[in-house]
Scaffold this active site. Structure first.
Site, PDB file in Angstrom:
ATOM      1  N   SER A  28       0.721  -1.343   0.054  1.00 56.90           N
ATOM      2  CA  SER A  28      -0.121   0.142   0.039  1.00 56.90           C
ATOM      3  C   SER A  28       0.663   1.294   0.154  1.00 56.90           C
ATOM      4  CB  SER A  28      -1.021  -0.076   1.475  1.00 56.90           C
ATOM      5  OG  SER A  28      -1.546   1.305   1.285  1.00 56.90           O
ATOM      6  N   LEU A  29       0.438   2.225  -0.729  1.00 58.05           N
ATOM      7  CA  LEU A  29       1.155   3.772  -0.763  1.00 58.05           C
ATOM      8  C   LEU A  29       0.613   4.491   0.101  1.00 58.05           C
ATOM      9  CD1 LEU A  29       0.949   4.327  -4.950  1.00 58.05           C
ATOM     10  CD2 LEU A  29       2.557   3.421  -3.448  1.00 58.05           C
ATOM     11  N   SER A  30      -0.564   4.127   0.843  1.00 62.83           N
ATOM     12  CA  SER A  30      -1.217   4.906   1.855  1.00 62.83           C
ATOM     13  C   SER A  30      -0.457   5.426   2.986  1.00 62.83           C
ATOM     14  CB  SER A  30      -2.477   4.428   2.283  1.00 62.83           C
ATOM     15  OG  SER A  30      -3.330   4.408   1.122  1.00 62.83           O
ATOM     16  N   LYS A  79     -13.185  -5.182   2.287  1.00 62.23           N
ATOM     17  CA  LYS A  79     -14.016  -3.897   1.888  1.00 62.23           C
ATOM     18  C   LYS A  79     -15.531  -4.160   2.031  1.00 62.23           C
ATOM     19  CE  LYS A  79     -11.491  -1.358  -1.331  1.00 62.23           C
ATOM     20  NZ  LYS A  79     -11.510  -0.731  -2.686  1.00 62.23           N
ATOM     21  N   ASP A 117     -14.172   6.596  -2.904  1.00 61.88           N
ATOM     22  CA  ASP A 117     -13.680   6.398  -4.425  1.00 61.88           C
ATOM     23  C   ASP A 117     -14.628   7.117  -5.275  1.00 61.88           C
ATOM     24  OD1 ASP A 117     -11.964   4.378  -3.736  1.00 61.88           O
ATOM     25  OD2 ASP A 117     -13.496   2.735  -4.145  1.00 61.88           O
ATOM     26  N   GLY A 142     -16.306  -2.779 -16.485  1.00 61.16           N
ATOM     27  CA  GLY A 142     -16.486  -3.440 -15.353  1.00 61.16           C
ATOM     28  C   GLY A 142     -17.698  -3.244 -14.426  1.00 61.16           C
ATOM     29  N   ARG A 166     -17.552  -8.591 -18.374  1.00 61.73           N
ATOM     30  CA  ARG A 166     -17.428 -10.104 -18.662  1.00 61.73           C
ATOM     31  C   ARG A 166     -18.535 -10.679 -18.022  1.00 61.73           C
ATOM     32  NH1 ARG A 166     -12.576 -13.162 -15.647  1.00 61.73           N
ATOM     33  NH2 ARG A 166     -13.697 -12.270 -13.773  1.00 61.73           N
TER      34      ARG A 166
HETATM   35  N1  NAP Z   1      -7.280   4.513  -8.399  1.00 61.56           N
HETATM   36  C1  NAP Z   1      -7.863   4.298  -7.459  1.00 61.56           C
HETATM   37  O1  NAP Z   1      -7.836   5.005  -6.421  1.00 61.56           O
HETATM   38  C2  NAP Z   1      -8.871   3.002  -7.248  1.00 61.56           C
HETATM   39  C3  NAP Z   1      -9.581   2.948  -6.154  1.00 61.56           C
HETATM   40  C4  NAP Z   1     -10.381   1.740  -6.300  1.00 61.56           C
HETATM   41  C5  NAP Z   1     -10.304   0.874  -7.323  1.00 61.56           C
HETATM   42  N2  NAP Z   1      -9.409   1.159  -8.407  1.00 61.56           N
HETATM   43  C6  NAP Z   1      -9.282   0.011  -9.443  1.00 61.56           C
HETATM   44  O2  NAP Z   1     -10.386  -0.264  -9.895  1.00 61.56           O
HETATM   45  C7  NAP Z   1     -10.212  -1.725 -10.256  1.00 61.56           C
HETATM   46  C8  NAP Z   1     -11.493  -2.546 -10.045  1.00 61.56           C
HETATM   47  O3  NAP Z   1     -11.390  -2.722  -8.529  1.00 61.56           O
HETATM   48  P1  NAP Z   1     -12.830  -3.203  -7.621  1.00 61.56           P
HETATM   49  O4  NAP Z   1     -12.518  -2.929  -6.398  1.00 61.56           O
HETATM   50  O5  NAP Z   1     -14.095  -2.691  -8.356  1.00 61.56           O
HETATM   51  O6  NAP Z   1     -12.716  -4.775  -7.889  1.00 61.56           O
HETATM   52  P2  NAP Z   1     -13.817  -5.926  -8.038  1.00 61.56           P
HETATM   53  O7  NAP Z   1     -14.900  -5.514  -7.146  1.00 61.56           O
HETATM   54  O8  NAP Z   1     -13.145  -7.134  -7.911  1.00 61.56           O
HETATM   55  O9  NAP Z   1     -14.240  -5.727  -9.907  1.00 61.56           O
HETATM   56  C9  NAP Z   1     -13.310  -6.449 -10.652  1.00 61.56           C
HETATM   57  C10 NAP Z   1     -13.732  -5.966 -11.907  1.00 61.56           C
HETATM   58  O10 NAP Z   1     -12.933  -6.712 -12.957  1.00 61.56           O
HETATM   59  C11 NAP Z   1     -13.377  -7.554 -13.827  1.00 61.56           C
HETATM   60  N3  NAP Z   1     -12.485  -8.388 -14.397  1.00 61.56           N
HETATM   61  C12 NAP Z   1     -11.452  -9.143 -13.344  1.00 61.56           C
HETATM   62  N4  NAP Z   1     -10.693 -10.019 -14.271  1.00 61.56           N
HETATM   63  C13 NAP Z   1     -11.162  -9.813 -15.394  1.00 61.56           C
HETATM   64  C14 NAP Z   1     -10.522 -10.558 -16.484  1.00 61.56           C
HETATM   65  N5  NAP Z   1      -9.824 -11.523 -16.651  1.00 61.56           N
HETATM   66  N6  NAP Z   1     -11.462 -10.285 -17.726  1.00 61.56           N
HETATM   67  C15 NAP Z   1     -12.476  -9.231 -17.660  1.00 61.56           C
HETATM   68  N7  NAP Z   1     -12.972  -8.648 -16.521  1.00 61.56           N
HETATM   69  C16 NAP Z   1     -12.328  -8.889 -15.475  1.00 61.56           C
HETATM   70  C17 NAP Z   1     -14.454  -8.306 -13.123  1.00 61.56           C
HETATM   71  O11 NAP Z   1     -15.349  -8.765 -13.856  1.00 61.56           O
HETATM   72  P3  NAP Z   1     -16.445 -10.064 -13.381  1.00 61.56           P
HETATM   73  O12 NAP Z   1     -17.590  -9.151 -12.597  1.00 61.56           O
HETATM   74  O13 NAP Z   1     -16.831 -10.606 -14.630  1.00 61.56           O
HETATM   75  O14 NAP Z   1     -15.718 -10.737 -12.449  1.00 61.56           O
HETATM   76  C18 NAP Z   1     -14.997  -6.975 -12.353  1.00 61.56           C
HETATM   77  O15 NAP Z   1     -16.013  -6.084 -13.142  1.00 61.56           O
HETATM   78  C19 NAP Z   1      -8.728  -2.040  -9.835  1.00 61.56           C
HETATM   79  O16 NAP Z   1      -8.050  -2.060 -11.093  1.00 61.56           O
HETATM   80  C20 NAP Z   1      -8.500  -1.122  -8.935  1.00 61.56           C
HETATM   81  O17 NAP Z   1      -7.109  -0.943  -8.773  1.00 61.56           O
HETATM   82  C21 NAP Z   1      -8.603   2.170  -8.254  1.00 61.56           C
END
Ligand code: NAP
Length: 296
Positions: A28-30, A79, A117, A142, A166
């Site tokens: 974590s970078l936090s 979470k 977020d 997503g 997906r």
């Molecule tokens: N910059 C920031 O501050 C910040 C904050 C929060 C999150 N994020 C980023 O947001 C992203 C998602 O986070 P989250 O918490 O929403 O995760 P999550 O709830 O686990 O959701 C993951 C998503 O990615 C899809 N996915 C995963 N593997 C895949 C694959 N091989 N092919 C196609 N789709 C795939 C999943 O699809 P399925 O539904 O089909 O499984 C789902 O829609 C991450 O990259 C995270 O780093 C960034």
């Protein structure tokens, strides 16, 4: 040579503690981001990483309350799992279905779940001068927690929003939730097979999947053969790596691209402000993250 006093971290009976619970948590970078901000503002606060295994979550939450912590961030895999142990949650949590920050009221013995977020994403859009309104067409790749927060943040703008995921059912669930919350919102969900059709007129594309994130940096959520709409801005919420394959491919096709570092910094800044009541030094926080991410 530094004197002895310079080498001793100043921690005393007045030091206030915050931290992050996750499993793993070392990446974590936090801690660096928040500790740099505390130092800059001359605050006697410290931010510590707390490795908490899934079966110890309830103990850990009782622990931070008992130890007088002022708050904690929450990351994978806690979470959603932490929600039953909290005394209250904000509307942003209900919308996102997940908590990324907990505010602790030690005097009342209460834990409040927050999600920064959505506000982090919207703040970064504003800083990048991207406005979303009735004429906008947003494609969100997503349908997890981040996609849900981002979709909810944009749903009130009147923009057309299409979730491309997906697993179609997860996208449809978000659409049902958003429609039940904001009746007039213009949202739909499709499977990946319809990406070409729904992205043709897009003005903003947001990657809210984890595809392309370290260590799988050669992957992209964009379907091979689907052209990028040149008029669109591409926002990838991933910040590790700073430039994803999706960003490189889209940039090569002429799109303006933005990575997830700003969202990370603004969601952290929102947590900082909720815990301390003070405005954090955002530019410093960005530089700290940038430096760390450039090294890895
Ligand atoms: N910059 C920031 O501050 C910040 C904050 C929060 C999150 N994020 C980023 O947001 C992203 C998602 O986070 P989250 O918490 O929403 O995760 P999550 O709830 O686990 O959701 C993951 C998503 O990615 C899809 N996915 C995963 N593997 C895949 C694959 N091989 N092919 C196609 N789709 C795939 C999943 O699809 P399925 O539904 O089909 O499984 C789902 O829609 C991450 O990259 C995270 O780093 C960034």
């Amino acid at each position: 040579m530094k004197g002895l006093n310079d080498r001793i971290a100043h921690i005393d009976g007045q030091t206030q503690l915050v931290g992050i619970i996750g499993y793993p948590v070392a990446h974590s970078l936090s801690p660096e981001m928040h500790n740099a901000a505390f130092a800059e503002l001359g605050m006697n606060w410290r931010y510590v990483p707390l490795l908490v295994a899934p079966d110890r979550l309830a103990d850990a939450l009782r622990g931070v309350l008992a130890l007088g912590f002022r708050g904690v961030n929450v990351t994978v895999p806690h979470k959603v799992a932490c929600i039953p142990y909290l005394d209250s949650v904000t509307e942003a949590v209900t919308i996102a279905g997940a908590v990324n920050t907990i505010r602790i009221d030690a005097s009342q013995g209460k834990l409040e779940g927050l999600n920064t977020d959505m506000s982090g994403f919207l703040a970064d859009l504003a800083v990048n001068r991207i406005s979303v309104g009735e004429d906008s067409h947003v494609v969100i790749l997503g349908a997890g927690g981040a996609a849900r927060s981002i979709g909810a943040g944009l749903a009130r703008s009147g923009a057309r929003i299409v979730f491309v995921n997906r697993t179609l059912e997860r996208g449809l669930e978000i659409v049902e939730f958003l429609r039940s919350t904001w009746e007039s919102c213009n949202v739909e969900a499709v499977g990946l097979d319809r990406l070409a059709e729904v992205s043709r007129e897009a003005t903003l594309i947001v990657n809210a999947t984890s595809v392309g994130m370290f260590p799988y940096t050669d992957s992209s959520p964009w379907r091979e053969g689907v052209p990028f709409p040149k008029q669109a801005v591409l926002y990838d919420t991933i910040y590790r790596p700073l430039q994803t394959k999706l960003m490189r491919d889209a940039e090569r096709s002429g799109l303006r691209v933005i990575g997830g570092l700003g969202m990370l910094v603004y969601q952290g800044a929102a947590a900082f402000e909720m815990w301390t009541g003070k405005k954090p030094p955002i530019e410093l926080m960005r530089q700290v993250c940038l430096q760390r991410l450039s090294q890895s």
